[in-house]
Every structure is written in C-alpha cells, then in structure tokens.
Design an enzyme around this catalytic site. Structure first.
Site, mmCIF file in Angstrom:
data_model
loop_
_atom_site.group_PDB
_atom_site.id
_atom_site.type_symbol
_atom_site.label_atom_id
_atom_site.label_comp_id
_atom_site.label_asym_id
_atom_site.label_seq_id
_atom_site.Cartn_x
_atom_site.Cartn_y
_atom_site.Cartn_z
ATOM 1 N N ASP A 71 0.926 -1.050 0.110
ATOM 2 C CA ASP A 71 -0.105 -0.132 -0.135
ATOM 3 C C ASP A 71 0.832 1.220 -0.008
ATOM 4 O OD1 ASP A 71 -2.522 1.251 -0.088
ATOM 5 O OD2 ASP A 71 -2.444 1.767 1.902
ATOM 6 N N ASP A 155 3.982 10.341 -10.332
ATOM 7 C CA ASP A 155 5.423 10.416 -10.641
ATOM 8 C C ASP A 155 5.707 11.631 -11.548
ATOM 9 O OD1 ASP A 155 5.703 7.833 -9.310
ATOM 10 O OD2 ASP A 155 6.262 6.855 -11.249
#
Length: 197
Positions: A71, A155
């Site tokens: 997670d 990202d």
C-alpha cells in the site's frame, strides 16, 4: 525453496516493478491479473501498513500461498499528509491518475511549501512463517507542472531531490534504485533470503 511470489495487485506499473526486482532472484511473479476470478480486498485500514497487511493475509489465507502486498501513496506536508492512504482515489473511486494530479495541483495552488514524500508499506505473508511488514520512503517536492513520461500515478509531479529530476523522468532501472517501493523491497531482502533458503 520460495520460487514464486504472488503480488496482491492489479496495477500494471507496480507489478512490473516487482517483477524486475524478483527476476534477479529467480523468483517468479504472479498477480491478481493471473486469477480467473476478481478479488477485491476492501482497504479500510488507517495506515499504509494496515492496508498492506490486510491484503496479504486475506489473499494468502484464501489460496494458501505466499503473498506480497503493497500500500503506497503520497504525503504532502502542506496538505497535512494528504492524499496519504487515499492517493489512488484522491479525486474519486475510479482511480484516475490525471484527475488525481489535477486535484493535487489545485489544492497546492498558492502554497510555498511543496515538500512531500512517497511512502510504500510492504507486507509479506507466508502460511507457515506469518507476516512481516516494512516501510520505504523517498523525499521530494511537488512541481507546478508535470514532467516526464515514465512511471505512473503522481510520478510526473514528484521532484526527487537527490536525483535532481522528476520521478517520471527516470528510466525503470534508475527508478528501481531510488523509489519508495525499491527501498521497501530492499528492507525485505534479508527476510526473503531467510525464507528462500
């Protein structure tokens, strides 16, 4: 000998990162994508660790196999740790990367402090050996615009301080050395060596 690990994920980006790590150890990777039935573990924990442990244990016990669950998400200091455990569904349950990034930039508009970190909690469950959980992090800042075309999720917005570039500007090999997931995997490495002997 542990020669196969099951990854509790449907996320193609994550699965490829795990596959790259374990292929070097001659450990085959399977994932939720390989199952004939859809498995949906409700992630209702209050921490990354709690959610990772729940996924690993539920799937491991159901199929009597070794399972690695992750997670992970983004913590932004100016937003009191948001999006945190809600990173994947920050802008809605459909888990849309573009919408999540748009919401993040909107909430950071006008804020000077843009420090943040990627966090990854990994839980590995084995029916005979129990469960082990570790955490990996990478520090950075949130840019004002997206950069790069590699990676997924946040990202393109995450500037990696130590690399002087955005996460999505790193190739897979570079990312697998510095990412939060890579660091968590290396934390688990000693445990894997014991389990695989």
């Amino acid at each position: 000998m542990l020669r196969e690990i099951f990854i509790a994920s449907n996320n193609k980006g994550k699965i490829e990162e795990f596959r790259a790590f374990f292929s070097a150890k001659d450990i085959a990777v399977r994932s939720l994508q390989d199952l004939p039935e859809e498995i949906d573990v409700v992630e209702d924990g209050e921490t990354f660790e709690a959610n990772a442990e729940k996924k690993a244990v539920e799937i491991g016990r159901k199929f009597h196999i070794a399972v690695l669950a992750d997670d992970s998400g983004l913590e932004v200091d100016a937003l009191n740790g948001e999006p945190g455990i809600y990173s994947a569904r920050y802008a809605g349950e459909e888990k849309n990367d573009e919408a999540n990034n748009k919401k993040l930039l909107q909430k950071l508009a006008g804020k000077d402090n843009r420090t943040a970190r990627f966090v990854c909690a990994l839980a590995v469950y084995d029916p005979e050996r129990g469960i082990k959980t570790v955490r990996g992090t990478v520090e950075g800042e949130i840019g004002e615009t997206a950069h790069g075309t590699n990676g997924f999720g946040y990202d393109p917005l995450f500037y990696v301080t130590e690399k002087d570039c955005f996460m999505a500007e790193l190739n897979r090999e570079e990312k697998n050395k510095v990412s939060h997931r890579a660091r968590a995997l290396h934390e688990l490495d000693a445990e894997w060596q014991k389990w695989s002997s």
